[in-house]
Scaffold this motif. Structure first.
Motif, mmCIF file in Angstrom:
data_model
loop_
_atom_site.group_PDB
_atom_site.id
_atom_site.type_symbol
_atom_site.label_atom_id
_atom_site.label_comp_id
_atom_site.label_asym_id
_atom_site.label_seq_id
_atom_site.Cartn_x
_atom_site.Cartn_y
_atom_site.Cartn_z
ATOM 1 N N GLU A 214 -12.880 -38.895 48.076
ATOM 2 C CA GLU A 214 -13.032 -37.450 48.240
ATOM 3 C C GLU A 214 -14.022 -37.103 49.348
ATOM 4 O O GLU A 214 -13.929 -36.044 49.972
ATOM 5 C CB GLU A 214 -13.483 -36.815 46.923
ATOM 6 N N GLN A 215 -14.983 -38.004 49.585
ATOM 7 C CA GLN A 215 -15.967 -37.794 50.655
ATOM 8 C C GLN A 215 -15.444 -38.281 52.012
ATOM 9 O O GLN A 215 -16.162 -38.215 53.012
ATOM 10 C CB GLN A 215 -17.254 -38.555 50.310
ATOM 11 N N ASN A 216 -14.193 -38.787 52.028
ATOM 12 C CA ASN A 216 -13.595 -39.359 53.241
ATOM 13 C C ASN A 216 -14.407 -40.538 53.773
ATOM 14 O O ASN A 216 -14.442 -40.786 54.984
ATOM 15 C CB ASN A 216 -13.445 -38.283 54.327
ATOM 16 N N GLU A 217 -15.039 -41.257 52.864
ATOM 17 C CA GLU A 217 -15.811 -42.446 53.234
ATOM 18 C C GLU A 217 -14.957 -43.683 53.001
ATOM 19 O O GLU A 217 -15.226 -44.515 52.133
ATOM 20 C CB GLU A 217 -17.098 -42.504 52.400
ATOM 21 N N THR A 218 -13.928 -43.804 53.790
ATOM 22 C CA THR A 218 -13.005 -44.929 53.677
ATOM 23 C C THR A 218 -12.912 -45.626 55.039
ATOM 24 O O THR A 218 -13.338 -45.050 56.048
ATOM 25 C CB THR A 218 -11.605 -44.437 53.244
ATOM 26 N N PRO A 219 -12.394 -46.862 55.106
ATOM 27 C CA PRO A 219 -11.732 -47.634 54.048
ATOM 28 C C PRO A 219 -12.730 -48.306 53.105
ATOM 29 O O PRO A 219 -13.874 -48.571 53.477
ATOM 30 C CB PRO A 219 -10.929 -48.671 54.827
ATOM 31 N N LEU A 220 -12.246 -48.578 51.890
ATOM 32 C CA LEU A 220 -13.030 -49.222 50.860
ATOM 33 C C LEU A 220 -12.417 -50.573 50.513
ATOM 34 O O LEU A 220 -11.199 -50.736 50.574
ATOM 35 C CB LEU A 220 -13.058 -48.367 49.582
ATOM 36 N N LEU A 221 -13.264 -51.509 50.108
ATOM 37 C CA LEU A 221 -12.787 -52.759 49.538
ATOM 38 C C LEU A 221 -13.311 -52.839 48.110
ATOM 39 O O LEU A 221 -14.525 -52.808 47.891
ATOM 40 C CB LEU A 221 -13.276 -53.977 50.334
ATOM 41 N N LEU A 222 -12.403 -52.933 47.139
ATOM 42 C CA LEU A 222 -12.777 -53.084 45.741
ATOM 43 C C LEU A 222 -12.660 -54.559 45.380
ATOM 44 O O LEU A 222 -11.637 -55.191 45.660
ATOM 45 C CB LEU A 222 -11.866 -52.250 44.839
#
Length: 256
Positions: free
Chosen positions: A27-35
């Motif tokens: 939602e904060q547009n803090e991507t890309p993410l690695l889970l």
């Protein structure tokens, strides 16, 4: 790139917290993410709406078994010439539009998690530079942390439940990180949804770490977890999600 590790005893809600962290960063547009799911229960994928089997993605434990055990090797004393990192990247990484996911998985064979952890460590060294945030869901046992799957993290979140054992878990995790030489910037304590309100001072005093607050109980989150629905789809006005947003802001991430 920042690495965030979430840990806690079983049933405290740590995996739900990681899923809601994921929603927060999206939602904060803090991507890309690695889970990164290093809990053998491997619930994180389901909580973010991913069916690894349907997607044809294997866990690291499955890849270790495929690569070595089914070729006649053993898990004891093995020193494989063939490294497994390439298979992890090719067959063990789910790639999505907003986040990728990798899972250690359940090891169904005799022996410790040493080889899967070594494979994960090697894969992370190759992968992490490609992401804005790496979110690690760590099990209560801390064996993966003890084998130093990552040497440096930014923030550690320990989700505690309504028991003295949760306080002891925080102290043990704190000790292990220091003894094995894992560097970190902050070590936060968070109350799970069942942690009693009014015990903030006790939690901070008992653990010696900053208590950020608690995750608010939300029947919708509970229902989603029970039925296997993605927590990324819960409404933005969900009390649990709003509380996680507030906790992340207090930890210094984004603005709600």
């Amino acid at each position: 790139m920042k690495t965030l590790v979430t840990m806690g005893r079983g049933g405290t809600g740590k995996t739900s917290f990681v899923a809601l962290q994921t929603k927060f960063f999206i939602e904060q547009n803090e991507t890309p993410l690695l889970l990164v799911d290093v809990d053998p229960d491997q619930n994180l994928a389901e909580m973010v709406g991913i069916d690894l089997e349907r997607e044809g993605i294997k866990t690291i434990a499955e890849l270790v078994t495929d690569t070595f055990i089914r070729k006649g090797g053993t898990m004891t004393g093995i020193a494989p010439a063939e490294r497994i990192e390439s298979r992890v990247l090719e067959e063990g990484l789910y790639e999505g539009s907003r986040f990728d996911l990798i899972s250690v998985g359940t090891k169904w064979i005799e022996g410790c998690y040493c080889m899967p952890d070594a494979a994960l460590k090697g894969a992370l060294e190759s992968l992490t530079k490609n992401y804005r945030y790496v979110l690690i869901d760590s099990p209560a046992g801390l064996e993966h942390l003890n084998r130093k799957i990552t040497a440096q993290v930014n923030d550690i979140f320990d989700v505690i439940g309504p028991s003295h054992k949760s306080f002891a878990h925080v102290k043990r995790a704190d000790r292990i990180t220091r003894e094995v030489g894992i560097g970190f910037d902050h070590f936060f304590v968070i109350g799970g949804c069942m942690f009693p309100s009014g015990l903030e001072a006790t939690a901070q005093e008992e653990t010696g770490r900053q208590y950020l607050g608690k995750i608010v109980f939300d029947p919708l989150v509970q229902e989603s977890v029970i039925t296997g629905r993605s927590l990324l789809d819960i409404p933005e006005d969900s009390p649990a999600y709003r509380s996680v947003c507030a906790l992340m802001e207090k930890a210094g991430y984004g603005k709600v």
